[in-house]
Design a protein around this motif. Sequence first.
Motif, PDB file in Angstrom:
ATOM      1  N   LEU A  94      -2.925   9.005   1.432  1.00 30.61           N
ATOM      2  CA  LEU A  94      -3.475   7.637   1.486  1.00 30.61           C
ATOM      3  C   LEU A  94      -4.092   7.199   0.166  1.00 30.61           C
ATOM      4  N   LYS A  95      -4.533   8.139  -0.648  1.00 33.92           N
ATOM      5  CA  LYS A  95      -5.120   7.731  -1.935  1.00 33.92           C
ATOM      6  C   LYS A  95      -4.071   7.114  -2.857  1.00 33.92           C
ATOM      7  N   ASP A  96      -2.800   7.338  -2.553  1.00 34.09           N
ATOM      8  CA  ASP A  96      -1.736   6.732  -3.354  1.00 34.09           C
ATOM      9  C   ASP A  96      -1.121   5.500  -2.692  1.00 34.09           C
ATOM     10  N   ALA A  97      -1.588   5.149  -1.503  1.00 33.49           N
ATOM     11  CA  ALA A  97      -1.024   3.989  -0.803  1.00 33.49           C
ATOM     12  C   ALA A  97      -1.693   2.721  -1.324  1.00 33.49           C
ATOM     13  N   ALA A  98      -0.887   1.711  -1.626  1.00 36.18           N
ATOM     14  CA  ALA A  98      -1.421   0.492  -2.240  1.00 36.18           C
ATOM     15  C   ALA A  98      -1.305  -0.727  -1.332  1.00 36.18           C
ATOM     16  N   ARG A  99      -0.405  -0.685  -0.377  1.00 34.14           N
ATOM     17  CA  ARG A  99      -0.172  -1.886   0.426  1.00 34.14           C
ATOM     18  C   ARG A  99       0.378  -1.497   1.776  1.00 34.14           C
ATOM     19  N   VAL A 100      -0.027  -2.248   2.791  1.00 36.60           N
ATOM     20  CA  VAL A 100       0.616  -2.126   4.090  1.00 36.60           C
ATOM     21  C   VAL A 100       1.024  -3.523   4.548  1.00 36.60           C
ATOM     22  N   HIS A 101       2.253  -3.644   5.029  1.00 38.11           N
ATOM     23  CA  HIS A 101       2.689  -4.858   5.719  1.00 38.11           C
ATOM     24  C   HIS A 101       3.089  -4.466   7.133  1.00 38.11           C
ATOM     25  N   PHE A 102       3.268  -5.494   7.969  1.00 39.31           N
ATOM     26  CA  PHE A 102       3.463  -5.230   9.389  1.00 39.31           C
ATOM     27  C   PHE A 102       4.702  -5.941   9.917  1.00 39.31           C
ATOM     28  N   TRP A 150      -0.024 -10.506   6.731  1.00 41.91           N
ATOM     29  CA  TRP A 150       0.622  -9.369   7.393  1.00 41.91           C
ATOM     30  C   TRP A 150       2.071  -9.182   6.936  1.00 41.91           C
TER      31      TRP A 150
ATOM     32  N   GLY B 139      -7.783   4.498  -2.713  1.00 44.98           N
ATOM     33  CA  GLY B 139      -7.520   5.015  -1.376  1.00 44.98           C
ATOM     34  C   GLY B 139      -8.323   4.338  -0.274  1.00 44.98           C
ATOM     35  N   ALA B 166      -6.894   0.671  -4.290  1.00 46.72           N
ATOM     36  CA  ALA B 166      -7.176   0.615  -2.853  1.00 46.72           C
ATOM     37  C   ALA B 166      -5.887   0.328  -2.085  1.00 46.72           C
ATOM     38  N   LEU B 167      -5.940   0.543  -0.786  1.00 47.04           N
ATOM     39  CA  LEU B 167      -4.832   0.199   0.103  1.00 47.04           C
ATOM     40  C   LEU B 167      -5.119  -1.185   0.682  1.00 47.04           C
ATOM     41  N   VAL B 168      -4.327  -2.170   0.291  1.00 45.37           N
ATOM     42  CA  VAL B 168      -4.602  -3.556   0.672  1.00 45.37           C
ATOM     43  C   VAL B 168      -3.887  -3.927   1.973  1.00 45.37           C
ATOM     44  N   ILE B 169      -4.657  -4.448   2.921  1.00 45.38           N
ATOM     45  CA  ILE B 169      -4.098  -5.063   4.127  1.00 45.38           C
ATOM     46  C   ILE B 169      -4.226  -6.574   3.951  1.00 45.38           C
TER      47      ILE B 169
END
Lengths: 442, 442
Positions: A94-102, A150, B139, B166-169
């Motif tokens: 998770l420290k390398d995760a930058a974005r989440v979409h849905f 999202w 992260g 950071a992980l952006v939502i």
Amino acid sequence: MTVARPYSDTIWDEVETWSRDRIESFQLSALRRQLADVGKRSRHYARVFRETGFEPGDFRSLDDLSALPLTRKQDYVAGLAEEPPFGSLAAVDLKDAARVHFSSGTTARPAPVLWTKPDLDRWADVYARYLYAQGLRRGDVFQCMFNYAWFVGGLGATYGAERVGALVIPGSSGDTRRQIETIQQYGTKVVIGTPSFMAHLAETAEEMGFDLPSSTVEMVCVGGEPGASIPGTRERIERQWGAKMFDCYGALECQPIGWDTALQLGPQLAEDYIHTEILDPDTLKTVEDGQRGVLVLTHLDKQACPLVRWWTGDVVVRDRAGTPDGRTHARLVGGVLGRADDMLIIRGVNLFPTAVEDIVRAFPGTTNEYVLVIDDSVKDAKTGFLTGVKLRVERTDDAPADLEYALTARLREKLSVRFHVEVLPAGTLPRTVHKAKRVIQE
Amino acid sequence: MTVARPYSDTIWDEVETWSRDRIESFQLSALRRQLADVGKRSRHYARVFRETGFEPGDFRSLDDLSALPLTRKQDYVAGLAEEPPFGSLAAVDLKDAARVHFSSGTTARPAPVLWTKPDLDRWADVYARYLYAQGLRRGDVFQCMFNYAWFVGGLGATYGAERVGALVIPGSSGDTRRQIETIQQYGTKVVIGTPSFMAHLAETAEEMGFDLPSSTVEMVCVGGEPGASIPGTRERIERQWGAKMFDCYGALECQPIGWDTALQLGPQLAEDYIHTEILDPDTLKTVEDGQRGVLVLTHLDKQACPLVRWWTGDVVVRDRAGTPDGRTHARLVGGVLGRADDMLIIRGVNLFPTAVEDIVRAFPGTTNEYVLVIDDSVKDAKTGFLTGVKLRVERTDDAPADLEYALTARLREKLSVRFHVEVLPAGTLPRTVHKAKRVIQE
């Protein structure tokens, strides 16, 4: 970036012109590296590889991929339940995760998909490649009417257009009148959004007395819902906007997949970004180029949520002969022709909603809207099998009196299926600004 | 980037620790370069420089800035009319423009402001500096609830948080229940949005039976409307969220301006990014640090829409003594204390809506909402001058019976103004998810 962009006046990246041999040898070495990585970092794929006895180190030929099982939406959803919240397919710390979409599916809980920073960078570059191929250039005014909340489209298109050097107006997918005023006031050359929203905007412009065809808009890029490739939709949108329409085909899980170039010959893939197979939906064997089959994708370098043999469910025809503009990557002739799983089987005929859409949208006297309805009246009472299908459309003011009869006959003739056409007044069917639902059960 | 980020465990950029001398000599050379550039590229400023006989080449000391006139919102608007659509203040060839955002004022036509790619890069870096100073780290899950459409906050916060790692939502500013579910499901550590929306979310969480204070959220970053610095608002939001609240002060025209650090000592400026003056609103002379005055800003490196001596209208108190965390840049003690132009003058007393907000929000038995109303009943019939002001608030279920009386007395005591308090049932006043309007004329 260390690589010069653009490569030429019409091509963003030299890779678009690679020979078939070079593409395939690149894919082979990329897949070796990628599968080794995925097997280490994704718990789902580690298990799949173990269970099937697949050794990434033994991967010798592109055909070796077929030793692996397909990955389907239900695998992704099961992975989310197994390792919430990001799932066992994810392959990222998770420290390398930058974005989440849905996912925007309304039937299930929205499914998350992750990107790392290098993923976002790669994503922006492929978006830029595709927008450049359609004709976007530095300094062009680009009005982004994909939703940013999202959903994957708003930020994707923004990053891509920014990389090309366009001037981005982040309009998102609301404020219909303001979108039209903005086009008028800022000289927008390129708009992007869902085909539904583009149709809705055209209606609004007409209500406002704004002559869209004489506006500055030259390119209407559409994606995010099926239907962009349908000739009826394309012709109508091109007429309403007085601009070229480009199909931008993608999915949350693999984004973008393939976009029309300026030649409008069907979505061009990025074969240095994804590997494709076209499979028969029943036998799951490879079909020849030129034959209909389901598109199956494997990421060549996605880090956060890599997919191996992803079953898109989209029915396509692939062509790898190259195009007159010097591009060599595969394209999908006619775009997405239907959904393997939305397909209705009516007295032995495979019916895709998109085939109906094609006819309705080209038919004089109907608006853009339609919906297919399944209820007891079109089912065999004993077996429950479909005997026909209901179709609701809307009439325009100048519709011929025999619209219902004429449309029923045309559909029957073209599709060999019995339709019960219901003609409603314009504005009766629900408008969606995001993704339209085309088949409903009643 | 050639510079190492972050500089230390608590500081993003070494520049934040520069001595006062170094800051000022940097500002001087930056302003020399910037003003020469602005005078060449902005038609508005070229004319202003000519008319005032200002020679950027003769610029010798920071005090020389005072030879130039202030730039006010009406100058910007006049510039837009003079050279539509981007205005005569803009200093950019459109081929270099990468982004436009718009003012969200509902009284006037939305005003556009441009960014070049280097502007966006600089913007993202200052956003990252500020978010890092508040405590955002690689992260961390960062839920962006600023609006992305037209408005500057959504994309700004997204780019900044992405740069921190950071992980952006990207949640944007709707879907209230889904925002709460997302916090719950994805372990959000940092949320950002308007104070109104944060208050609204807290109410929604309570309705949903979700215990926000025991959630994973540790930081609530608020901006986009006045009120973030008000102790009453801060205390309420911190209590409702069980998290620290940080004031993120910015404006479309100058973005960001200054943000609270983890110490919560008032928004810290980036003096390598903007030069500030604090002026007496009547005499327009510089006031001493520690005295109230209007914040006036000059961009040190903005390319597309550079502003010289921009009259923010925001009343602040500046402190340049540095803070215990080793930061040396100026901060605004207590944040924005009011608007020079929203100020009501009631029988000789200067009343800022924010002062009322401070009292209302800390007062037991009221909800978060309030509105000040000006009508004939609070005006002197002859002169039209205000004799008092109406205040509408909402009562909570456990409000004391004498709420109206007690609140009127408290307001009178604290602010020396006569209030006509109207107590309404909870939920009666309009909720805004974006920017609340606090003074209305009836």
